[in-house]
Design an enzyme around this catalytic site. Structure first.
Site, short mmCIF file in Angstrom:
data_model
loop_
_atom_site.label_atom_id
_atom_site.label_comp_id
_atom_site.label_asym_id
_atom_site.label_seq_id
_atom_site.Cartn_x
_atom_site.Cartn_y
_atom_site.Cartn_z
N HIS A 192 -16.23 -27.42 68.04
CA HIS A 192 -17.49 -26.72 67.79
C HIS A 192 -17.21 -25.35 67.18
CE1 HIS A 192 -16.13 -25.82 71.90
NE2 HIS A 192 -16.64 -24.61 71.75
N HIS A 218 -18.90 -21.59 66.84
CA HIS A 218 -19.91 -20.62 67.25
C HIS A 218 -20.39 -19.88 66.01
CE1 HIS A 218 -18.73 -20.49 71.67
NE2 HIS A 218 -17.64 -21.02 71.14
N GLY A 254 -9.36 -19.99 74.28
CA GLY A 254 -10.62 -19.84 75.01
C GLY A 254 -11.55 -21.04 74.92
N CYS A 312 -18.18 -36.72 77.48
CA CYS A 312 -18.10 -35.44 76.76
C CYS A 312 -19.46 -34.74 76.75
CB CYS A 312 -17.61 -35.70 75.33
SG CYS A 312 -17.76 -34.26 74.26
P1 5GP Z 1 -15.91 -22.59 73.98
O1 5GP Z 1 -15.64 -21.65 75.13
O2 5GP Z 1 -15.40 -23.98 74.27
O3 5GP Z 1 -15.50 -22.06 72.65
O4 5GP Z 1 -17.49 -22.65 73.88
C1 5GP Z 1 -18.28 -23.49 74.66
C2 5GP Z 1 -19.67 -22.93 74.59
O5 5GP Z 1 -20.56 -23.92 75.05
C3 5GP Z 1 -19.89 -21.70 75.46
O6 5GP Z 1 -20.31 -20.61 74.65
C4 5GP Z 1 -20.96 -22.14 76.46
O7 5GP Z 1 -21.90 -21.12 76.75
C5 5GP Z 1 -21.62 -23.31 75.75
N1 5GP Z 1 -22.15 -24.31 76.65
C6 5GP Z 1 -21.53 -24.86 77.74
N2 5GP Z 1 -22.32 -25.77 78.31
C7 5GP Z 1 -23.46 -25.81 77.59
C8 5GP Z 1 -24.69 -26.57 77.70
O8 5GP Z 1 -24.87 -27.41 78.59
N3 5GP Z 1 -25.65 -26.34 76.77
C9 5GP Z 1 -25.48 -25.41 75.77
N4 5GP Z 1 -26.49 -25.25 74.92
N5 5GP Z 1 -24.35 -24.69 75.62
C10 5GP Z 1 -23.36 -24.89 76.53
ZN ZN Z 2 -17.67 -35.30 72.25
#
Ligand code: 5GP
Ligand code: ZN
Length: 114
Positions: free
Chosen positions: A100, A102, A93, A4
């Site tokens: 997590h 945001h 999304g 993960c």
């Molecule tokens: P989701 O789309 O799952 O709600 O958000 C995933 C978030 O993780 C995205 O905003 C993406 O930019 C961020 N993200 C993906 N890979 C990495 C990483 O390796 N490091 C960091 N700091 N953020 C990441």
């Molecule tokens: Zn995890």
């Protein structure tokens, strides 16, 4: 969970810009920021998504919101406001399978979402 991405960030295998850490959560700047302030708050326990929240693990959600309220005051975006976003599943999304939240601030985020 060994494969993960966010578990690897939490345990330091993958570097990140730390914003906050305690025994339950880790917060770090998003790699692709969508606002002047954009960080993610993740539980240290691997929970795949909001769909996996139940009565025995739901306290972490309240803790995340309390942490964010404190960070808003400390980081100076409490007065102008902020948005907490959780994306769940494909249509929501979600791209990383570790729960997590945001945190977006520093500009008017707009509504409705795209
Ligand atoms: P989701 O789309 O799952 O709600 O958000 C995933 C978030 O993780 C995205 O905003 C993406 O930019 C961020 N993200 C993906 N890979 C990495 C990483 O390796 N490091 C960091 N700091 N953020 C990441
Ligand atoms: Zn995890």
């Amino acid at each position: 969970m060994s494969d993960c991405l966010f578990c690897k960030i939490i345990n330091g295998e993958i570097p990140s810009q730390k914003v906050y850490e305690d025994d339950k959560v880790y917060a770090f700047n998003d790699i692709d920021p969508q606002a002047p302030v954009h960080f993610l708050v993740v539980p240290k326990q691997h929970i795949s998504s909001a769909l996996e929240i139940n009565d025995s693990n739901s306290a972490i959600v309240g803790h995340v919101f309390a942490v964010v309220a404190n960070l808003a005051k400390e980081m100076g975006f409490a007065d102008k406001g902020y948005r907490i976003v959780n994306n769940c599943g494909e249509d929501g999304g979600q791209t990383v399978g570790h729960l997590h939240f945001h945190v977006l601030a520093g500009r008017n985020i707009g509504w409705p979402p795209g």
